[in-house]
Design a protein around this motif. Structure first.
Motif, PDB file in Angstrom:
ATOM      1  N   ALA A   1       8.219 -10.053  11.244  1.00  0.00           N
ATOM      2  CA  ALA A   1       8.824  -9.876   9.920  1.00  0.00           C
ATOM      3  C   ALA A   1       9.148  -8.398   9.744  1.00  0.00           C
ATOM      4  CB  ALA A   1       7.862 -10.308   8.813  1.00  0.00           C
ATOM      5  N   MET A   2       9.721  -8.088   8.578  1.00  0.00           N
ATOM      6  CA  MET A   2       9.872  -6.696   8.188  1.00  0.00           C
ATOM      7  C   MET A   2       8.662  -6.351   7.320  1.00  0.00           C
ATOM      8  SD  MET A   2      13.418  -4.985   7.137  1.00  0.00           S
ATOM      9  CE  MET A   2      13.680  -3.219   7.246  1.00  0.00           C
ATOM     10  N   TYR A   3       8.060  -5.191   7.573  1.00  0.00           N
ATOM     11  CA  TYR A   3       6.896  -4.758   6.825  1.00  0.00           C
ATOM     12  C   TYR A   3       7.249  -3.500   6.039  1.00  0.00           C
ATOM     13  CZ  TYR A   3       3.983  -8.107   9.274  1.00  0.00           C
ATOM     14  OH  TYR A   3       3.427  -9.269   9.757  1.00  0.00           O
ATOM     15  N   PHE A   4       6.901  -3.535   4.755  1.00  0.00           N
ATOM     16  CA  PHE A   4       7.183  -2.410   3.881  1.00  0.00           C
ATOM     17  C   PHE A   4       5.877  -1.799   3.381  1.00  0.00           C
ATOM     18  CE2 PHE A   4      11.716  -2.636   3.418  1.00  0.00           C
ATOM     19  CZ  PHE A   4      12.035  -3.961   3.618  1.00  0.00           C
ATOM     20  N   CYS A   5       5.806  -0.496   3.436  1.00  0.00           N
ATOM     21  CA  CYS A   5       4.738   0.263   2.819  1.00  0.00           C
ATOM     22  C   CYS A   5       5.228   0.671   1.422  1.00  0.00           C
ATOM     23  CB  CYS A   5       4.463   1.494   3.671  1.00  0.00           C
ATOM     24  SG  CYS A   5       3.173   2.586   3.070  1.00  0.00           S
ATOM     25  N   ALA A   6       4.350   0.617   0.434  1.00  0.00           N
ATOM     26  CA  ALA A   6       4.769   0.923  -0.932  1.00  0.00           C
ATOM     27  C   ALA A   6       3.613   1.549  -1.696  1.00  0.00           C
ATOM     28  CB  ALA A   6       5.244  -0.343  -1.646  1.00  0.00           C
ATOM     29  N   SER A   7       3.966   2.250  -2.767  1.00  0.00           N
ATOM     30  CA  SER A   7       2.934   2.856  -3.608  1.00  0.00           C
ATOM     31  C   SER A   7       3.333   2.786  -5.067  1.00  0.00           C
ATOM     32  CB  SER A   7       2.689   4.303  -3.200  1.00  0.00           C
ATOM     33  OG  SER A   7       3.788   5.105  -3.574  1.00  0.00           O
ATOM     34  N   ASN A   8       2.343   2.811  -5.933  1.00  0.00           N
ATOM     35  CA  ASN A   8       2.601   3.024  -7.358  1.00  0.00           C
ATOM     36  C   ASN A   8       1.446   3.798  -7.954  1.00  0.00           C
ATOM     37  OD1 ASN A   8       0.595   1.144  -7.890  1.00  0.00           O
ATOM     38  ND2 ASN A   8       1.976  -0.446  -8.624  1.00  0.00           N
ATOM     39  N   THR A   9       1.599   4.148  -9.214  1.00  0.00           N
ATOM     40  CA  THR A   9       0.600   5.001  -9.850  1.00  0.00           C
ATOM     41  C   THR A   9      -0.311   4.205 -10.764  1.00  0.00           C
ATOM     42  OG1 THR A   9       2.210   5.564 -11.577  1.00  0.00           O
ATOM     43  CG2 THR A   9       2.009   7.070  -9.709  1.00  0.00           C
ATOM     44  N   GLY A  10      -0.341   2.891 -10.580  1.00  0.00           N
ATOM     45  CA  GLY A  10      -1.294   2.103 -11.343  1.00  0.00           C
ATOM     46  C   GLY A  10      -0.637   1.010 -12.137  1.00  0.00           C
ATOM     47  N   ALA A  11      -1.343   0.572 -13.144  1.00  0.00           N
ATOM     48  CA  ALA A  11      -0.930  -0.590 -13.909  1.00  0.00           C
ATOM     49  C   ALA A  11       0.479  -0.422 -14.466  1.00  0.00           C
ATOM     50  CB  ALA A  11      -1.908  -0.819 -15.065  1.00  0.00           C
ATOM     51  N   ASN A  12       1.270  -1.450 -14.261  1.00  0.00           N
ATOM     52  CA  ASN A  12       2.590  -1.514 -14.865  1.00  0.00           C
ATOM     53  C   ASN A  12       3.497  -0.358 -14.470  1.00  0.00           C
ATOM     54  OD1 ASN A  12       1.551  -3.762 -16.372  1.00  0.00           O
ATOM     55  ND2 ASN A  12       0.521  -2.245 -17.646  1.00  0.00           N
ATOM     56  N   SER A  13       3.316   0.157 -13.294  1.00  0.00           N
ATOM     57  CA  SER A  13       4.207   1.209 -12.821  1.00  0.00           C
ATOM     58  C   SER A  13       5.035   0.700 -11.643  1.00  0.00           C
ATOM     59  CB  SER A  13       3.433   2.461 -12.435  1.00  0.00           C
ATOM     60  OG  SER A  13       2.667   2.240 -11.290  1.00  0.00           O
ATOM     61  N   LYS A  14       6.236   1.248 -11.517  1.00  0.00           N
ATOM     62  CA  LYS A  14       7.158   0.771 -10.496  1.00  0.00           C
ATOM     63  C   LYS A  14       6.636   1.088  -9.104  1.00  0.00           C
ATOM     64  CE  LYS A  14       9.856   5.032 -10.622  1.00  0.00           C
ATOM     65  NZ  LYS A  14      11.110   5.675 -11.046  1.00  0.00           N
ATOM     66  N   LEU A  15       7.012   0.233  -8.165  1.00  0.00           N
ATOM     67  CA  LEU A  15       6.690   0.466  -6.768  1.00  0.00           C
ATOM     68  C   LEU A  15       7.774   1.335  -6.124  1.00  0.00           C
ATOM     69  CD1 LEU A  15       5.583  -3.121  -5.746  1.00  0.00           C
ATOM     70  CD2 LEU A  15       4.160  -1.080  -5.606  1.00  0.00           C
ATOM     71  N   THR A  16       7.325   2.254  -5.273  1.00  0.00           N
ATOM     72  CA  THR A  16       8.223   3.030  -4.429  1.00  0.00           C
ATOM     73  C   THR A  16       8.006   2.544  -3.004  1.00  0.00           C
ATOM     74  OG1 THR A  16       8.134   4.949  -5.887  1.00  0.00           O
ATOM     75  CG2 THR A  16       8.842   5.328  -3.620  1.00  0.00           C
ATOM     76  N   PHE A  17       9.084   2.130  -2.354  1.00  0.00           N
ATOM     77  CA  PHE A  17       9.006   1.532  -1.022  1.00  0.00           C
ATOM     78  C   PHE A  17       9.498   2.484   0.058  1.00  0.00           C
ATOM     79  CE2 PHE A  17       8.057  -2.983  -1.643  1.00  0.00           C
ATOM     80  CZ  PHE A  17       8.273  -3.145  -2.999  1.00  0.00           C
ATOM     81  N   GLY A  18       8.963   2.302   1.272  1.00  0.00           N
ATOM     82  CA  GLY A  18       9.559   2.902   2.445  1.00  0.00           C
ATOM     83  C   GLY A  18      10.744   2.064   2.910  1.00  0.00           C
ATOM     84  N   LYS A  19      11.374   2.510   3.996  1.00  0.00           N
ATOM     85  CA  LYS A  19      12.555   1.808   4.499  1.00  0.00           C
ATOM     86  C   LYS A  19      12.211   0.549   5.275  1.00  0.00           C
ATOM     87  CE  LYS A  19      15.824   5.632   4.662  1.00  0.00           C
ATOM     88  NZ  LYS A  19      16.792   6.393   5.484  1.00  0.00           N
ATOM     89  N   GLY A  20      10.948   0.402   5.630  1.00  0.00           N
ATOM     90  CA  GLY A  20      10.520  -0.801   6.322  1.00  0.00           C
ATOM     91  C   GLY A  20      10.529  -0.651   7.832  1.00  0.00           C
ATOM     92  N   ILE A  21       9.773  -1.509   8.477  1.00  0.00           N
ATOM     93  CA  ILE A  21       9.732  -1.566   9.938  1.00  0.00           C
ATOM     94  C   ILE A  21       9.830  -3.023  10.361  1.00  0.00           C
ATOM     95  CG2 ILE A  21       7.200  -1.510   9.885  1.00  0.00           C
ATOM     96  CD1 ILE A  21       7.307  -0.209  12.662  1.00  0.00           C
ATOM     97  N   THR A  22      10.682  -3.278  11.354  1.00  0.00           N
ATOM     98  CA  THR A  22      10.836  -4.638  11.859  1.00  0.00           C
ATOM     99  C   THR A  22       9.865  -4.852  13.005  1.00  0.00           C
ATOM    100  OG1 THR A  22      13.180  -4.658  11.252  1.00  0.00           O
ATOM    101  CG2 THR A  22      12.433  -6.299  12.842  1.00  0.00           C
ATOM    102  N   LEU A  23       8.970  -5.807  12.848  1.00  0.00           N
ATOM    103  CA  LEU A  23       7.989  -6.128  13.883  1.00  0.00           C
ATOM    104  C   LEU A  23       8.395  -7.416  14.587  1.00  0.00           C
ATOM    105  CD1 LEU A  23       5.218  -5.593  15.237  1.00  0.00           C
ATOM    106  CD2 LEU A  23       4.226  -7.111  13.505  1.00  0.00           C
ATOM    107  N   SER A  24       8.488  -7.349  15.881  1.00  0.00           N
ATOM    108  CA  SER A  24       8.727  -8.553  16.670  1.00  0.00           C
ATOM    109  C   SER A  24       7.476  -8.852  17.492  1.00  0.00           C
ATOM    110  CB  SER A  24       9.951  -8.392  17.579  1.00  0.00           C
ATOM    111  OG  SER A  24       9.775  -7.287  18.435  1.00  0.00           O
ATOM    112  N   VAL A  25       7.210 -10.132  17.720  1.00  0.00           N
ATOM    113  CA  VAL A  25       6.040 -10.568  18.466  1.00  0.00           C
ATOM    114  C   VAL A  25       6.506 -11.353  19.682  1.00  0.00           C
ATOM    115  CG1 VAL A  25       3.879 -11.860  18.381  1.00  0.00           C
ATOM    116  CG2 VAL A  25       4.693 -10.681  16.330  1.00  0.00           C
ATOM    117  N   ARG A  26       6.126 -10.885  20.856  1.00  0.00           N
ATOM    118  CA  ARG A  26       6.558 -11.506  22.110  1.00  0.00           C
ATOM    119  C   ARG A  26       5.557 -12.594  22.519  1.00  0.00           C
ATOM    120  NH1 ARG A  26       6.379  -6.111  23.078  1.00  0.00           N
ATOM    121  NH2 ARG A  26       4.680  -6.367  24.597  1.00  0.00           N
ATOM    122  N   PRO A  27       6.045 -13.786  22.830  1.00  0.00           N
ATOM    123  CA  PRO A  27       5.115 -14.861  23.218  1.00  0.00           C
ATOM    124  C   PRO A  27       4.541 -14.645  24.613  1.00  0.00           C
ATOM    125  CG  PRO A  27       7.386 -15.632  23.283  1.00  0.00           C
ATOM    126  CD  PRO A  27       7.429 -14.239  22.718  1.00  0.00           C
TER     127      PRO A  27
END
Lengths: 116, 114
Positions: free
Chosen positions: B88-114
């Motif tokens: 999937a794509m994984y996003f790291c995010a942060s906020n400053t607490g209750a009812n505050s907006k999330l700030t996201f990174g650009k994401g990373i695409t993870l692939s899993v090889r069988p």
């Protein structure tokens, strides 16, 4: 219980057309957020509601974007005179008022908007 | 203002092995929260794990754990015993607490090889 739902899931609009995107938050969730996610990017904040009050609309990119939540539950994001740069996925998220849970937002499946 | 940086656009892992996804952040707030979200292709964004900045202990949720280095402003996600469903794509995010907006990174695409 049911999660956040959004409709429509997909919307194709001609440039200049108005669109309305709907969000049903988790029942009882006081806070509701809208985000815009461009292809291959992370979501970016648009606006925030606490009950029916719109407390932050600093992320809305232009005055063509308008959001409302008149009864403190369902919210609608409206985009007037759509432009091609409005093409994106629009995500809705809600969070609880309960202590130690207010920081975590739960997302809907999003509405994918394509403006031709 | 908060910023979140994910510098790796893609990563790949062999099924059953361990992978670590990196994230750094910057904030002037003393009280904040960090999150990892998973977004499978064309599917809903799901919360994987969250960390309160005031807690020194690293958060753990089953196969998922974080390495939170507050002084370095680093927040990496470790996935153990990787499964095909972890792709999937994984996003790291942060906020400053209750009812505050999330700030996201650009994401990373993870692939899993069988």
């Amino acid at each position: 219980g049911a999660g956040v739902s959004q409709s429509p899931r997909y919307k194709v609009a001609k440039r200049g057309q108005d669109v309305a995107l709907r969000c049903d938050p988790i029942s009882g969730h006081v806070s509701l957020f809208w985000y815009q996610q461009a292809l291959g990017q992370g979501p970016e904040f648009l606006t925030y509601f606490q009950n029916e009050a719109q407390l932050d609309k600093s992320g809305l990119p232009s005055d063509r974007f308008f959001a409302e939540r008149p009864e403190g539950s369902v919210s609608t994001l409206k985009i007037q005179r759509t432009q091609q740069e409005d093409s994106a996925v629009y995500l809705c998220a809600s969070s609880s008022w309960e202590p130690f849970a207010q920081e975590t937002q739960y997302f809907g499946p999003g509405t994918r908007l394509l403006v031709l | 203002a908060q910023t979140v940086t994910q510098s790796q656009p893609e990563m790949s892992v062999q099924e059953a092995e361990t992978v670590t996804l990196s994230c750094t952040y910057d904030t002037s707030e003393s009280d904040y929260y960090l999150f990892w979200y998973k977004q499978p292709p064309s599917r809903q964004m799901i919360l994987v794990i969250r960390q309160e900045a005031y807690k020194q202990q690293n958060a753990t949720e089953n196969r998922f754990s974080v390495n939170f280095q507050k002084a370095a402003k680093s927040f990496s996600l470790k996935i153990s015993d990787s499964q095909l469903g972890d792709a999937a794509m994984y996003f790291c995010a942060s906020n400053t607490g209750a009812n505050s907006k999330l700030t996201f990174g650009k994401g990373i695409t993870l692939s899993v090889r069988p």
